[in-house]
Design a protein around this motif. Structure first.
Motif, short mmCIF file in Angstrom:
data_model
loop_
_atom_site.label_atom_id
_atom_site.label_comp_id
_atom_site.label_asym_id
_atom_site.label_seq_id
_atom_site.Cartn_x
_atom_site.Cartn_y
_atom_site.Cartn_z
N ASP A 135 1.35 8.38 14.18
CA ASP A 135 0.98 9.70 13.64
C ASP A 135 2.10 10.66 13.95
O ASP A 135 3.03 10.36 14.70
N VAL A 136 2.04 11.82 13.33
CA VAL A 136 3.04 12.85 13.56
C VAL A 136 2.39 13.98 14.34
O VAL A 136 1.20 14.28 14.17
N ASP A 137 3.15 14.59 15.25
CA ASP A 137 2.56 15.53 16.21
C ASP A 137 1.93 16.75 15.55
O ASP A 137 0.84 17.18 15.92
N VAL A 138 2.61 17.33 14.57
CA VAL A 138 2.07 18.54 13.95
C VAL A 138 2.59 18.65 12.52
O VAL A 138 3.73 18.27 12.23
N VAL A 139 1.71 19.13 11.63
CA VAL A 139 2.10 19.40 10.25
C VAL A 139 1.85 20.87 9.99
O VAL A 139 0.72 21.36 10.10
N ASN A 166 5.00 20.63 6.33
CA ASN A 166 6.19 20.12 7.01
C ASN A 166 5.76 19.21 8.16
O ASN A 166 5.06 19.65 9.08
N TYR A 167 6.19 17.96 8.11
CA TYR A 167 5.84 16.99 9.15
C TYR A 167 6.86 17.12 10.30
O TYR A 167 8.07 16.96 10.08
N ILE A 168 6.33 17.39 11.48
CA ILE A 168 7.20 17.64 12.63
C ILE A 168 6.82 16.71 13.77
O ILE A 168 5.69 16.75 14.27
N GLU A 169 7.74 15.87 14.17
CA GLU A 169 7.54 14.97 15.30
C GLU A 169 8.31 15.53 16.50
O GLU A 169 9.52 15.80 16.42
N LYS A 177 14.12 8.75 17.71
CA LYS A 177 12.81 9.29 17.31
C LYS A 177 12.56 9.04 15.83
O LYS A 177 11.44 8.68 15.42
N PHE A 178 13.58 9.22 15.02
CA PHE A 178 13.44 8.98 13.59
C PHE A 178 13.07 7.52 13.33
O PHE A 178 12.16 7.22 12.55
N LYS A 179 13.78 6.61 13.98
CA LYS A 179 13.55 5.19 13.76
C LYS A 179 12.16 4.76 14.20
O LYS A 179 11.47 4.00 13.52
N GLN A 180 11.71 5.29 15.36
CA GLN A 180 10.43 4.89 15.92
C GLN A 180 9.25 5.44 15.12
O GLN A 180 8.23 4.76 14.95
N ASP A 181 9.36 6.67 14.64
CA ASP A 181 8.18 7.35 14.11
C ASP A 181 8.14 7.50 12.60
O ASP A 181 7.05 7.55 12.02
N TYR A 182 9.30 7.60 11.97
CA TYR A 182 9.27 7.85 10.53
C TYR A 182 9.59 6.61 9.68
O TYR A 182 9.18 6.52 8.52
N ALA A 183 10.34 5.67 10.24
CA ALA A 183 10.74 4.51 9.44
C ALA A 183 9.51 3.76 8.93
O ALA A 183 8.58 3.48 9.68
N GLY A 184 9.50 3.48 7.65
CA GLY A 184 8.40 2.75 7.04
C GLY A 184 7.24 3.60 6.59
O GLY A 184 6.26 3.09 6.04
#
Length: 697
Positions: free
Chosen positions: A528-532, A536-539, A569-576
């Motif tokens: 999941d992403v911490d806050v939207v 805007n999706y913000i991790e 952080k990008f690779k762990q949370d947004y990839a895929g």
């Protein structure tokens, strides 16, 4: 020869002393007096570039003592404390020594009692007088007790009898002069000059310093190179008196460790004594003296409880042990005393910091430290050392060293935090109704099981601002974040809460912990992403201090840590995730407690700053310089990130108490656009988001 030709020939020999001497020998007889004078005025602007000519123009162009006095008066204003003038004084002394009659005549020509300039050369002149004449003249001048005449006398005495036996009549005259406080400066100058042959004069020097501490700095300046081991105890006592009286700035540490490093006890006691007022000097003394004397480090460790505070003890003793971390560890473990707990643990931690950077793995030392720590305190709130890691045989000793000793460093830090809690620790919660209801049951169980939680430290240390802020804003904290505060992610959750509450303060709509969806199937992912915020999706990532920086005892070069934090952080949370290509996505770095600076965040996307210098190809002259970004240092080359990461948000959060005593949150930050993003208007979009998120007014 025309004067311009002379200038050119001399400039061609700039700073070449042999060539300048040879030129003078070849051309001296062909120059006129006017050319002598003109040449002197020209070269005196750079006296040390043409010093041989300065000397020769002064000494070789005078036929009489009167002429020489005129030349010396011309030169005197340019003589300063630069050691290069020693060449002039050597040549001057040799000239007078070769012609005693000239010295006598010149002494009569000098207006030493009415003008100041002769004082710069009077010593050399008097030293060249016949010995009996010099003694008679110096004695009369000393006995006059007139300031100008006495100053002339001591300068003559200092040069004529330096490191030589002083005639009894002059010794008696100096002792008589010492009875008058108005002449103590002159007495010290004279006694220091003849100290080698008259060490008994140290008693006079001590008496002046002890009764008139304003002279102690001068005594240090004059005697630090002259005293011997027998004088050292009283000399150090005098230095300490000067420090107490605030009359000393420079205690000539270099002379102490170069000459007296073997005086173990005296130097160790002195380092302890001066540590609170001259910490830098005490550390320098310990450092350099320990390199020359193996006994100094144990002596300082044995005096750990004598320092004004654990801070001073750790600083100075580590100065002696910095280059000998294994020995320092052994000394701490062998001499540990609970009454010096903080000092000893700080020393141990700093020694571990040195071992962290070693290229070879120190298994035995690590095991000894682990044994010590496991038996150190009767507390359950400090993690035990991972013995399996210590016993592991590493493929990469340097990397393994870092892993093992960082673990030991962290355990020592936990001991230094005094993690010893009981149920009385929770009494502080009674002042905070919301926090009590939420934390008390969980913290009570943690105390029963001896398990650490960061909230226990906040309560024990009475961290009022943080506690009051959480209490007063409790109802605004999303329930899921409240629950996360009970776990190990307490600090990271507090960081997220700060941003969420700031969004609240700004009147923004947001969602937290929003699920991401798989790019290929559209199904919800475990991520999941911490806050939207407004789509805007913000991790969020909360970088901690870089290990090397945390452990190091000195300045270390920082890598661009923002670069790796963003990429990971990008690779762990947004990839895929489908949202990666469908929505604006950002990574936020809370840099409040990190070494990362805003410029590093910018550099991670745009490249580090460099200066570009533009040269004229014909003349070779620099015509322009300007800062540019080096794209080779930027985060780029991975098309998924380049195309889809809109930007990076950095922010800091601070809780401050306002004038009414209310804890107030302040979040500052900015949005750094990704210059490689596929949308041409991304720069403008990020600027608008920055205005939305942060109050830039």
């Amino acid at each position: 020869m025309h004067i311009d030709d002379i200038y050119e020939q001399i400039k061609a020999r700039h700073r070449d002393r042999d060539d300048l001497e040879a030129w003078w020998d070849d051309h001296q007889d062909g120059l006129t007096q006017d050319q002598y004078d003109t040449l002197f005025e020209w070269i005196i602007d750079e006296p040390f570039a043409y010093l041989p000519l300065v000397v020769r123009l002064t000494l070789d162009t005078a036929d009489t003592a009167a002429d020489l006095a005129v030349n010396l008066e011309r030169l005197a204003p340019h003589i300063n404390a630069d050691l290069a003038w020693g060449d002039f004084y050597t040549a001057f002394g040799e000239k007078l020594e070769a012609d005693p009659d000239l010295a006598v005549s010149l002494y009569d020509e000098l207006p030493a009692e009415t003008q100041d300039w002769p004082l710069k050369i009077i010593g050399n002149v008097m030293a060249a007088l016949p010995k009996e004449d010099a003694i008679t003249e110096i004695e009369q001048l000393l006995q006059s007790q007139e300031p100008t005449r006495v100053e002339i006398a001591v300068r003559g005495l200092a040069i004529r009898f330096e490191d030589d036996e002083l005639p009894q009549e002059l010794l008696d005259a100096v002792l008589t002069l010492a009875e008058n406080p108005d002449f103590h400066n002159e007495v010290l100058y004279a006694t220091a000059a003849v100290f080698t042959e008259h060490p008994s004069l140290w008693e006079i020097t001590l008496d002046i310093g002890q009764n008139h501490p304003r002279h102690i700095q001068r005594i240090i300046n004059l005697y630090s190179r002259r005293i011997e081991n027998d004088h050292l105890p009283t000399y150090l006592d005098l230095v300490e008196l000067g420090l107490e009286e605030d009359t000393v700035d420079d205690i000539a540490i270099h002379q102490l460790y170069m000459k007296f490093a073997d005086e173990t006890d005296l130097l160790a006691d002195f380092a302890v004594s001066i540590s609170d007022t001259q910490l830098g000097a005490a550390k320098q003394l310990a450092d350099h003296a320990a390199d020359r004397n193996d006994a100094l480090l144990p002596a300082l460790v044995g005096r750990a409880d004598a320092f004004p505070s654990p801070f001073y003890a750790a600083e100075v003793v580590f100065g002696a042990g910095e280059h000998y971390p294994t020995q320092l560890v052994e000394l701490v473990l062998d001499t540990y005393d609970g009454s010096n707990r903080i000092t000893m643990l700080r020393l141990l931690q700093r020694a571990v910091g040195e071992l962290f950077f070693q290229s070879a793995y120190h298994e035995d030392t690590a095991a000894d430290i682990a044994d010590f720590l496991d038996n150190l305190d009767d507390t359950d709130f400090v993690p035990r050392v991972n013995r399996d890691k210590i016993r592991e045989q590493p493929d990469d000793p340097e990397h393994h060293n870092k892993e093992v000793f960082y673990q030991l460093y962290s355990v020592i830090s936990a001991h230094l935090e005094n993690r010893d809690y009981d149920h009385a620790t929770l009494d502080r919660l009674t002042d905070y109704e919301n926090l009590h209801a939420h934390f008390h049951p969980r913290l009570s169980r943690k105390i029963d099981s001896g398990t650490y939680h960061p909230m226990l430290a906040l309560l024990q240390n009475n961290t009022t601002e943080s506690l009051e802020f959480l209490e007063e804003n409790w109802e605004r904290i999303p329930p899921s974040k409240q629950q996360q505060l009970l776990g190990d992610a307490f600090n990271a959750t507090v960081s997220e809460i700060a941003l969420v509450l700031w969004l609240d303060d700004q009147g923004l709509e947001y969602e937290i912990d929003v699920n991401l969806h798989a790019h290929d199937t559209g199904r919800e992912m475990d991520k999941d992403v911490d806050v939207v915020v407004d789509g805007n999706y913000i991790e969020i990532r909360t970088p901690q201090t870089w290990r090397n920086l945390e452990v190091s005892n000195r300045t270390v070069g920082l890598p661009n840590t923002a670069y790796d934090k963003i990429a990971d952080k990008f690779k762990q949370d947004y990839a895929g995730a489908a949202e990666l290509t469908e929505e604006p996505v950002f990574i936020a770095l809370d840099i409040t407690e990190s070494e990362i600076m805003p410029e590093q965040v910018v550099a991670s996307l745009y490249g580090g700053l460099k200066i570009q210098i533009t040269y004229d190809t014909e003349t070779g002259q620099a015509v322009d310089d300007r800062p540019i970004r080096d794209p080779d240092e930027a985060l780029q080359g991975w098309s998924l990130l380049d195309d889809n990461l809109n930007g990076v948000i950095w922010y800091t959060n601070r809780i401050r108490t306002d004038t009414d005593g209310t804890p107030v949150l302040r979040v500052d930050g900015d949005v750094v656009p990704n210059p490689h993003h596929k949308d041409d208007d991304n720069q403008t979009y990020c600027e608008e988001l920055s205005e939305t998120l942060f109050d830039h007014g």
